[in-house]
Design an enzyme around this catalytic site. Structure first.
Site, PDB file in Angstrom:
ATOM      1  N   ASP A  34       0.651  -1.199   0.005  1.00  0.00           N
ATOM      2  CA  ASP A  34       0.006   0.006   0.058  1.00  0.00           C
ATOM      3  C   ASP A  34       0.880   1.285  -0.002  1.00  0.00           C
ATOM      4  O   ASP A  34       2.074   1.220   0.175  1.00  0.00           O
ATOM      5  CB  ASP A  34      -0.877   0.040   1.328  1.00  0.00           C
ATOM      6  CG  ASP A  34      -2.014  -0.589   1.171  1.00  0.00           C
ATOM      7  OD1 ASP A  34      -2.575  -1.315   2.097  1.00  0.00           O
ATOM      8  OD2 ASP A  34      -2.718  -0.582   0.034  1.00  0.00           O
ATOM      9  N   LYS A  56      -3.007   4.060  -2.973  1.00  0.00           N
ATOM     10  CA  LYS A  56      -3.388   5.314  -3.731  1.00  0.00           C
ATOM     11  C   LYS A  56      -2.357   6.172  -3.455  1.00  0.00           C
ATOM     12  O   LYS A  56      -1.805   6.350  -2.195  1.00  0.00           O
ATOM     13  CB  LYS A  56      -4.613   5.729  -3.283  1.00  0.00           C
ATOM     14  CG  LYS A  56      -5.023   5.886  -1.718  1.00  0.00           C
ATOM     15  CD  LYS A  56      -6.289   6.642  -1.599  1.00  0.00           C
ATOM     16  CE  LYS A  56      -6.617   6.229  -0.246  1.00  0.00           C
ATOM     17  NZ  LYS A  56      -7.888   6.180   0.455  1.00  0.00           N
ATOM     18  N   MET A 171      -7.758   9.046   9.948  1.00  0.00           N
ATOM     19  CA  MET A 171      -8.326   9.572   8.694  1.00  0.00           C
ATOM     20  C   MET A 171      -9.365  10.730   8.960  1.00  0.00           C
ATOM     21  O   MET A 171     -10.592  10.804   8.554  1.00  0.00           O
ATOM     22  CB  MET A 171      -9.174   8.368   8.064  1.00  0.00           C
ATOM     23  CG  MET A 171      -8.355   7.279   7.429  1.00  0.00           C
ATOM     24  SD  MET A 171      -9.279   5.724   7.048  1.00  0.00           S
ATOM     25  CE  MET A 171      -9.653   4.919   8.522  1.00  0.00           C
TER      26      MET A 171
HETATM   27  N1  SAH Z   1      -3.864   0.291   9.640  1.00  0.00           N
HETATM   28  C1  SAH Z   1      -3.252   1.750   9.768  1.00  0.00           C
HETATM   29  C2  SAH Z   1      -4.320   2.683   9.660  1.00  0.00           C
HETATM   30  C3  SAH Z   1      -4.875   2.992   8.136  1.00  0.00           C
HETATM   31  S1  SAH Z   1      -5.933   4.198   8.001  1.00  0.00           S
HETATM   32  C4  SAH Z   1      -2.598   1.835  11.314  1.00  0.00           C
HETATM   33  O1  SAH Z   1      -2.611   0.919  12.145  1.00  0.00           O
HETATM   34  O2  SAH Z   1      -1.862   2.628  11.424  1.00  0.00           O
HETATM   35  C5  SAH Z   1      -4.828   5.611   7.396  1.00  0.00           C
HETATM   36  C6  SAH Z   1      -4.872   6.759   8.507  1.00  0.00           C
HETATM   37  O3  SAH Z   1      -3.741   6.122   9.383  1.00  0.00           O
HETATM   38  C7  SAH Z   1      -4.335   7.963   7.945  1.00  0.00           C
HETATM   39  O4  SAH Z   1      -5.476   8.849   7.553  1.00  0.00           O
HETATM   40  C8  SAH Z   1      -3.792   8.543   9.334  1.00  0.00           C
HETATM   41  O5  SAH Z   1      -4.933   8.791   9.949  1.00  0.00           O
HETATM   42  C9  SAH Z   1      -3.075   7.350  10.004  1.00  0.00           C
HETATM   43  N2  SAH Z   1      -1.825   7.041   9.665  1.00  0.00           N
HETATM   44  C10 SAH Z   1      -1.172   6.156   9.117  1.00  0.00           C
HETATM   45  N3  SAH Z   1       0.031   6.268   9.125  1.00  0.00           N
HETATM   46  C11 SAH Z   1       0.375   7.524   9.822  1.00  0.00           C
HETATM   47  C12 SAH Z   1       1.454   8.216  10.254  1.00  0.00           C
HETATM   48  N4  SAH Z   1       2.697   7.907   9.971  1.00  0.00           N
HETATM   49  N5  SAH Z   1       1.089   9.293  10.839  1.00  0.00           N
HETATM   50  C13 SAH Z   1      -0.150   9.876  11.074  1.00  0.00           C
HETATM   51  N6  SAH Z   1      -0.938   9.293  10.780  1.00  0.00           N
HETATM   52  C14 SAH Z   1      -1.088   8.036  10.003  1.00  0.00           C
END
Ligand code: SAH
Length: 502
Positions: A34, A56, A171
């Site tokens: 991803d 994306k 998100m």
């Molecule tokens: N599975 C992922 C979350 C996916 S949803 C997890 O467990 O972290 C995608 C959202 O995750 C983004 O919109 C943001 O809110 C958050 N996110 C993912 N990586 C991030 C990062 N390095 N810093 C801040 N927010 C992050």
């Protein structure tokens, strides 16, 4: 063995990948990944592994979830082992559960490798523990993506609002005004601290702390964007006190490293440790020679030498490549004395079972020569020096002066790296480069062969130039530039320190 591994890649810092995840990446036939997963992990893939990108980027459309499911099922049925890599944890807003269900329905087996989720790691890197005995007894992970005004919602805003729980929104940046409003109208204190952490755990991490009543305006004013984690709760008040990561002196600074890729990792690691966003722009390539007849002949007669002096890590590697191609090993050096010109070279020898008889404290040619003389090198001593085809002659010249018979043995050569400057130009244009570092005269010369001097001049004085020592600085001046940074010690760690101080 499972057919498909659903793997959490963590929030971005490469060190936060689990050992289990790495183990699987190294053996899988296919990697499906991803957008948010750090691309660096792709380097762990075994040679020949197929790498498929389904995330994306910006406005582009992602491969729809049902197509991803089909892809996993189809390829797993071919008997290939698939590593399905997702940002953070696969089961925390990662749709990993849906993929697992599809696999079960298709009669395939799977394994889950949990990852470090952004909702815990990004706050931690911003000085916010999501629980703390004096602040909260629970933490809630919430999607901020669901439109809070839509008719049938899975959210119970009043419960979020009335609880003392730390609320962690994924998100949620777009819906921040609505989220704040819902929580306040549900009864949460408008003065409750709120933190936003963008690109958490990465070198470009940014954060801000505000209050429920002000956060939407403030985030808009600062143009704070996704991907960010939003944390609501009094734990956010610890940000200033516990903020260790954002104190790194080079955090967010773009540093270009021009050394050969083979030599860059030590320097890049030190820079990253200080928080820098390192961009590798190797100007030098390390190449094998077209023909090794001379090296084979020298190895055949190696018993006639008293000393073998290795001057670089690459010299050691290429020398052993030839040894191995002759079906020989370290034992051919059995009766010889061995010198390494610096600690990195000595380590490379140690990997092959050789403890160098001599490693100077400091690599200044005079020092090396003195040390060798003290160890008996003199009139008639036969010395073999495996090294690059073109290199400085100080060491062999000085040894010859004391009567040693020195034979230079080229085992590799350096060349101009062929890669184009497009990626660098793009970073320069985007204002993402703060420092360009030069660690030898040839990095300077090759740099300007790849990038016209005017192309760099356009971005000054924003972009600062750093040189390891006076010889390199002089070469840079020859191209019409003044070095901004030069350490007192001519070493890589000193150069990194000088950048941090600048
Ligand atoms: N599975 C992922 C979350 C996916 S949803 C997890 O467990 O972290 C995608 C959202 O995750 C983004 O919109 C943001 O809110 C958050 N996110 C993912 N990586 C991030 C990062 N390095 N810093 C801040 N927010 C992050």
């Amino acid at each position: 063995m499972a057919d498909v591994y659903l793997i959490g890649a963590g929030p971005g810092d490469p060190g936060l990948l689990t050992l289990r995840a790495k183990e699987i990446l190294e053996t899988a036939d296919i990697l499906v990944y991803d957008y948010l997963a750090n691309d660096e992990f792709l380097n762990y893939a075994k040679p020949g592994a197929e790498i498929i990108y389904v995330g994306k980027k910006g406005g582009d459309h992602t491969l729809p979830q049902d197509k991803i499911n089909d892809l996993l099922v189809e390829r797993a049925r071919e008997g290939k082992t698939i590593a399905r890599l997702k940002g953070g944890d696969p089961y925390v807003f990662g749709r990993g559960g849906e993929e697992a269900e599809e696999l079960i329905a298709a009669g395939l087996t799977f394994e889950v490798v949990p990852g470090v989720t952004a909702g815990v790691a990004a706050p931690a890197y911003a000085g916010i523990p999501v629980t703390h005995r004096e602040h909260t007894t629970s933490v809630c992970f919430i999607t901020g993506h669901e439109d809070p005004t839509k008719e049938r919602t899975g959210h119970n805003w009043d419960v979020y609002a009335k609880s003392e729980s730390t609320l962690v929104f994924y998100m949620g940046v777009k819906n921040l005004p609505m989220i704040a409003e819902r929580l306040i109208s549900g009864g949460r204190d408008p003065k409750t601290p709120v933190a936003l952490v963008r690109w958490g755990t990465r070198c470009n991490q940014e954060s801000m702390v505000s209050t429920l009543e002000n956060v939407a305006d403030e985030a808009a004013r600062r143009n704070f964007q996704a991907p960010s984690i939003i944390v609501v709760g009094s734990v956010c008040s610890l940000h200033d006190k516990l903020n260790w990561f954002e104190k790194r002196p080079l955090l967010g600074k773009g540093v270009v490293v021009t050394r050969a890729r083979e030599q860059a990792s030590g320097f890049a690691d030190i820079l990253r440790e200080q928080g820098a966003c390192v961009m590798q722009f190797p100007t030098i390539s390390i190449n094998a020679l077209p023909d090794y007849a001379e090296v084979r002949e020298a190895i055949g007669g190696i018993d006639s030498y008293d000393w073998v002096v290795f001057t670089s890590v690459n010299g050691v590697r290429h020398f052993w490549n030839v040894l191995e191609s002759m079906n020989l090993d370290t034992r051919v050096l059995g009766g010889r004395k061995v010198a390494a010109i610096g600690p990195a070279t000595a380590e490379e020898l140690a990997l092959r079972g050789i403890r160098a008889d001599f490693v100077p404290d400091k690599y200044v040619a005079e020092h090396v020569v003195e040390g060798l003389i003290a160890r008996g090198v003199g009139q008639g001593t036969k010395v073999l020096v495996p090294r690059a085809r073109v290199a400085r002659e100080v060491l062999p010249d000085e040894l010859r002066k004391v009567g040693a018979e020195v034979r230079i043995l080229p085992v590799y050569e350096t060349g101009l790296n062929e890669s184009g400057p497009e990626a660098l130009v793009k970073r320069l244009e985007a204002g993402e480069v703060d420092f360009v570092t030069f660690t030898s005269s040839s990095t300077v010369e090759n740099f300007f062969r790849l990038l016209p001097p005017d192309e760099l001049r356009k971005h000054q004085p924003r972009v600062k130039l750093a040189c390891i020592g006076p010889v390199t600085a002089k070469t840079l001046e020859g191209f019409g530039f003044t070095p901004d940074i030069q350490p007192e010690d001519y070493t890589i760690p000193a150069l990194a320190r000088a950048l941090a101080e600048a």
